[in-house]
Write a protein that holds these residues in place. Sequence first.
Motif, PDB file in Angstrom:
ATOM      1  N   LYS A  35     -12.966   5.924  -7.676  1.00 34.70           N
ATOM      2  CA  LYS A  35     -11.889   5.831  -6.707  1.00 34.70           C
ATOM      3  C   LYS A  35     -11.960   4.538  -5.876  1.00 34.70           C
ATOM      4  CE  LYS A  35     -10.854   9.728  -5.044  1.00 34.70           C
ATOM      5  NZ  LYS A  35     -10.874  10.993  -4.276  1.00 34.70           N
ATOM      6  N   MET A  36     -10.962   3.662  -6.056  1.00 36.04           N
ATOM      7  CA  MET A  36     -10.781   2.426  -5.296  1.00 36.04           C
ATOM      8  C   MET A  36     -11.923   1.429  -5.476  1.00 36.04           C
ATOM      9  SD  MET A  36      -8.531   3.435  -2.056  1.00 36.04           S
ATOM     10  CE  MET A  36      -8.484   1.729  -1.721  1.00 36.04           C
ATOM     11  N   ARG A  37     -12.711   1.558  -6.547  1.00 37.64           N
ATOM     12  CA  ARG A  37     -13.784   0.606  -6.781  1.00 37.64           C
ATOM     13  C   ARG A  37     -13.590  -0.156  -8.091  1.00 37.64           C
ATOM     14  NH1 ARG A  37     -16.892   5.107  -5.358  1.00 37.64           N
ATOM     15  NH2 ARG A  37     -17.695   5.285  -7.480  1.00 37.64           N
ATOM     16  N   CYS A  38     -12.432  -0.039  -8.695  1.00 36.22           N
ATOM     17  CA  CYS A  38     -12.199  -0.675  -9.994  1.00 36.22           C
ATOM     18  C   CYS A  38     -11.557  -2.054  -9.858  1.00 36.22           C
ATOM     19  CB  CYS A  38     -11.304   0.210 -10.859  1.00 36.22           C
ATOM     20  SG  CYS A  38      -9.656   0.468 -10.176  1.00 36.22           S
ATOM     21  N   GLY A  39     -11.198  -2.438  -8.620  1.00 38.11           N
ATOM     22  CA  GLY A  39     -10.551  -3.733  -8.438  1.00 38.11           C
ATOM     23  C   GLY A  39      -9.202  -3.826  -9.107  1.00 38.11           C
ATOM     24  N   GLY A  40      -8.570  -2.686  -9.357  1.00 31.91           N
ATOM     25  CA  GLY A  40      -7.265  -2.693 -10.001  1.00 31.91           C
ATOM     26  C   GLY A  40      -7.330  -2.736 -11.506  1.00 31.91           C
ATOM     27  N   LEU A  41      -8.521  -2.840 -12.076  1.00 30.75           N
ATOM     28  CA  LEU A  41      -8.668  -2.917 -13.530  1.00 30.75           C
ATOM     29  C   LEU A  41      -9.036  -1.539 -14.069  1.00 30.75           C
ATOM     30  CD1 LEU A  41     -10.606  -6.286 -13.742  1.00 30.75           C
ATOM     31  CD2 LEU A  41      -8.163  -5.904 -13.941  1.00 30.75           C
ATOM     32  N   CYS A  42      -8.178  -0.570 -13.834  1.00 26.77           N
ATOM     33  CA  CYS A  42      -8.468   0.813 -14.197  1.00 26.77           C
ATOM     34  C   CYS A  42      -8.296   1.012 -15.704  1.00 26.77           C
ATOM     35  CB  CYS A  42      -7.553   1.760 -13.438  1.00 26.77           C
ATOM     36  SG  CYS A  42      -7.960   3.497 -13.669  1.00 26.77           S
ATOM     37  N   THR A  43      -9.241   1.736 -16.297  1.00 27.90           N
ATOM     38  CA  THR A  43      -9.161   2.021 -17.729  1.00 27.90           C
ATOM     39  C   THR A  43      -8.727   3.449 -18.006  1.00 27.90           C
ATOM     40  OG1 THR A  43     -11.512   2.601 -17.748  1.00 27.90           O
ATOM     41  CG2 THR A  43     -10.945   0.325 -18.276  1.00 27.90           C
ATOM     42  N   ARG A  44      -8.506   4.230 -16.953  1.00 26.42           N
ATOM     43  CA  ARG A  44      -8.057   5.602 -17.134  1.00 26.42           C
ATOM     44  C   ARG A  44      -6.576   5.636 -17.510  1.00 26.42           C
ATOM     45  NH1 ARG A  44     -10.624   9.870 -14.669  1.00 26.42           N
ATOM     46  NH2 ARG A  44      -8.643  10.672 -13.890  1.00 26.42           N
ATOM     47  N   SER A  45      -6.157   6.708 -18.132  1.00 28.52           N
ATOM     48  CA  SER A  45      -4.760   6.860 -18.524  1.00 28.52           C
ATOM     49  C   SER A  45      -3.939   7.326 -17.324  1.00 28.52           C
ATOM     50  CB  SER A  45      -4.630   7.879 -19.665  1.00 28.52           C
ATOM     51  OG  SER A  45      -3.277   8.081 -20.004  1.00 28.52           O
TER      52      SER A  45
ATOM     53  N   CYS B 294       0.832  -1.214   0.000  1.00 29.66           N
ATOM     54  CA  CYS B 294       0.000   0.000   0.000  1.00 29.66           C
ATOM     55  C   CYS B 294       0.863   1.259   0.000  1.00 29.66           C
ATOM     56  CB  CYS B 294      -0.932  -0.004   1.210  1.00 29.66           C
ATOM     57  SG  CYS B 294      -2.243  -1.251   1.147  1.00 29.66           S
ATOM     58  N   ARG B 295       1.946   1.223   0.744  1.00 27.52           N
ATOM     59  CA  ARG B 295       2.810   2.399   0.834  1.00 27.52           C
ATOM     60  C   ARG B 295       3.557   2.645  -0.473  1.00 27.52           C
ATOM     61  NH1 ARG B 295       5.288   0.827   4.871  1.00 27.52           N
ATOM     62  NH2 ARG B 295       7.061  -0.159   3.824  1.00 27.52           N
ATOM     63  N   THR B 296       4.042   1.585  -1.092  1.00 25.82           N
ATOM     64  CA  THR B 296       4.872   1.719  -2.288  1.00 25.82           C
ATOM     65  C   THR B 296       4.056   1.799  -3.571  1.00 25.82           C
ATOM     66  OG1 THR B 296       6.615   0.441  -1.176  1.00 25.82           O
ATOM     67  CG2 THR B 296       6.793   0.686  -3.563  1.00 25.82           C
ATOM     68  N   CYS B 297       3.026   0.962  -3.669  1.00 28.86           N
ATOM     69  CA  CYS B 297       2.271   0.847  -4.924  1.00 28.86           C
ATOM     70  C   CYS B 297       0.863   1.431  -4.846  1.00 28.86           C
ATOM     71  CB  CYS B 297       2.170  -0.625  -5.340  1.00 28.86           C
ATOM     72  SG  CYS B 297       3.747  -1.478  -5.409  1.00 28.86           S
ATOM     73  N   GLY B 298       0.371   1.662  -3.640  1.00 28.39           N
ATOM     74  CA  GLY B 298      -0.968   2.204  -3.477  1.00 28.39           C
ATOM     75  C   GLY B 298      -1.970   1.148  -3.060  1.00 28.39           C
ATOM     76  N   PRO B 299      -3.031   1.555  -2.358  1.00 30.52           N
ATOM     77  CA  PRO B 299      -4.038   0.591  -1.869  1.00 30.52           C
ATOM     78  C   PRO B 299      -4.808  -0.106  -2.977  1.00 30.52           C
ATOM     79  CG  PRO B 299      -4.735   2.867  -1.472  1.00 30.52           C
ATOM     80  CD  PRO B 299      -3.315   2.929  -1.909  1.00 30.52           C
ATOM     81  N   VAL B 300      -4.968   0.527  -4.147  1.00 31.57           N
ATOM     82  CA  VAL B 300      -5.695  -0.116  -5.245  1.00 31.57           C
ATOM     83  C   VAL B 300      -4.932  -1.335  -5.746  1.00 31.57           C
ATOM     84  CG1 VAL B 300      -6.539   0.190  -7.598  1.00 31.57           C
ATOM     85  CG2 VAL B 300      -6.878   1.988  -5.921  1.00 31.57           C
ATOM     86  N   VAL B 301      -3.614  -1.241  -5.766  1.00 36.56           N
ATOM     87  CA  VAL B 301      -2.798  -2.382  -6.184  1.00 36.56           C
ATOM     88  C   VAL B 301      -2.958  -3.532  -5.190  1.00 36.56           C
ATOM     89  CG1 VAL B 301      -0.432  -3.207  -6.522  1.00 36.56           C
ATOM     90  CG2 VAL B 301      -1.126  -0.997  -7.455  1.00 36.56           C
ATOM     91  N   PHE B 302      -2.997  -3.212  -3.902  1.00 36.80           N
ATOM     92  CA  PHE B 302      -3.189  -4.290  -2.922  1.00 36.80           C
ATOM     93  C   PHE B 302      -4.574  -4.919  -3.068  1.00 36.80           C
ATOM     94  CE2 PHE B 302      -4.654  -5.982   1.132  1.00 36.80           C
ATOM     95  CZ  PHE B 302      -3.680  -6.953   1.335  1.00 36.80           C
ATOM     96  N   ASP B 303      -5.601  -4.111  -3.348  1.00 34.30           N
ATOM     97  CA  ASP B 303      -6.935  -4.674  -3.569  1.00 34.30           C
ATOM     98  C   ASP B 303      -6.924  -5.647  -4.747  1.00 34.30           C
ATOM     99  OD1 ASP B 303      -8.071  -3.351  -1.467  1.00 34.30           O
ATOM    100  OD2 ASP B 303      -8.921  -1.723  -2.669  1.00 34.30           O
ATOM    101  N   ALA B 304      -6.164  -5.307  -5.787  1.00 36.19           N
ATOM    102  CA  ALA B 304      -6.049  -6.193  -6.944  1.00 36.19           C
ATOM    103  C   ALA B 304      -5.323  -7.481  -6.561  1.00 36.19           C
ATOM    104  CB  ALA B 304      -5.314  -5.488  -8.080  1.00 36.19           C
ATOM    105  N   VAL B 305      -4.285  -7.363  -5.737  1.00 32.59           N
ATOM    106  CA  VAL B 305      -3.558  -8.543  -5.250  1.00 32.59           C
ATOM    107  C   VAL B 305      -4.495  -9.432  -4.440  1.00 32.59           C
ATOM    108  CG1 VAL B 305      -1.767  -9.290  -3.618  1.00 32.59           C
ATOM    109  CG2 VAL B 305      -1.273  -7.487  -5.279  1.00 32.59           C
ATOM    110  N   LYS B 306      -5.294  -8.815  -3.587  1.00 31.09           N
ATOM    111  CA  LYS B 306      -6.220  -9.570  -2.733  1.00 31.09           C
ATOM    112  C   LYS B 306      -7.237 -10.336  -3.567  1.00 31.09           C
ATOM    113  CE  LYS B 306      -9.098  -7.119  -0.379  1.00 31.09           C
ATOM    114  NZ  LYS B 306      -9.668  -6.217   0.661  1.00 31.09           N
TER     115      LYS B 306
END
Length: 281
Positions: free
Chosen positions: A112-122, A64-76
């Motif tokens: 915000k934080m609801r994409c499950g890590g599958l973000c389509t934004r640039s 979460c600190r290095t990559c962000g909480p969204v990345v951890f949600d995707a890992v989970k």
Amino acid sequence: MTELAYVYDGSLEGLLSAIFTAYACKEDPSDVVIAKNLQPRLGQEMRDIESDMDVALRVQKGICRTCGPVVFDAVKSASLSDDPAAGSIVYRFVRYAMAKHKPHDCTGCPRKMRCGGLCTRSQKNSALNDTVHPSVAPFHELNRAVYNERHRMLQFLRFEHMEGDVWFARCNPAASVVPLIMDWFAGRFNTQAFMIYDENHRIAGVYEGKEWYLVKTDSLMLPEHSAEEEVMQAAWKRFYNTIAVESRYNPELRRQFMPKRFWKNITEMKETLPGREITRR
């Protein structure tokens, strides 16, 4: 160097403990797998990894600190996959993301934080957007499969009213998605007690009206159906059959959108035997 295989218990905590061990021991295992999926390679050394909650929390905070909480949600969510290679895929992605130090920036995003890590934004500063990288592409496929299964559960889950004013549903998903759907149902049932039982993974999500929790169990002792449940099931089956358009009956298309593996737990399909079509009344 001798090839290593890390063997964990299949839980998210076990997988995070394996990732921590790899960093702590300065090792790079070729496989991170659940014991039942292990197929040792020639000359490969196996190492059992014990789940450690404290260590898992350290890894969570680090991601979460290095990559962000969204990345951890995707890992989970990816860790919930039934793919035999899921542990190795998640491990490879975490190593890549941590090495790149790319936090996923959700600033100004309406999802915000609801994409499950599958973000389509640039978002150029996110490791999740390196979709062609060999450590990221399989991770995205894993995540997509898990979220597709979650979506199917939201569509095909059927609740039954039991004595004691409890609602109960069975499911048999191809990924352990009960933790991903409990918030959704808890928000809609609100103060109503319910339980969702995953037959494949032997895990139950229990909501008692305030908070939900998970229970690992191999057997269930359920109360009887409430007085009106049988009547309501019969009414729902009649409604299902009545609204069907005979001229548009397409069993192949139905199997495509409603996989047969779910039929045994879907109220309107329970009387359909495997390998046969629904008998019309």
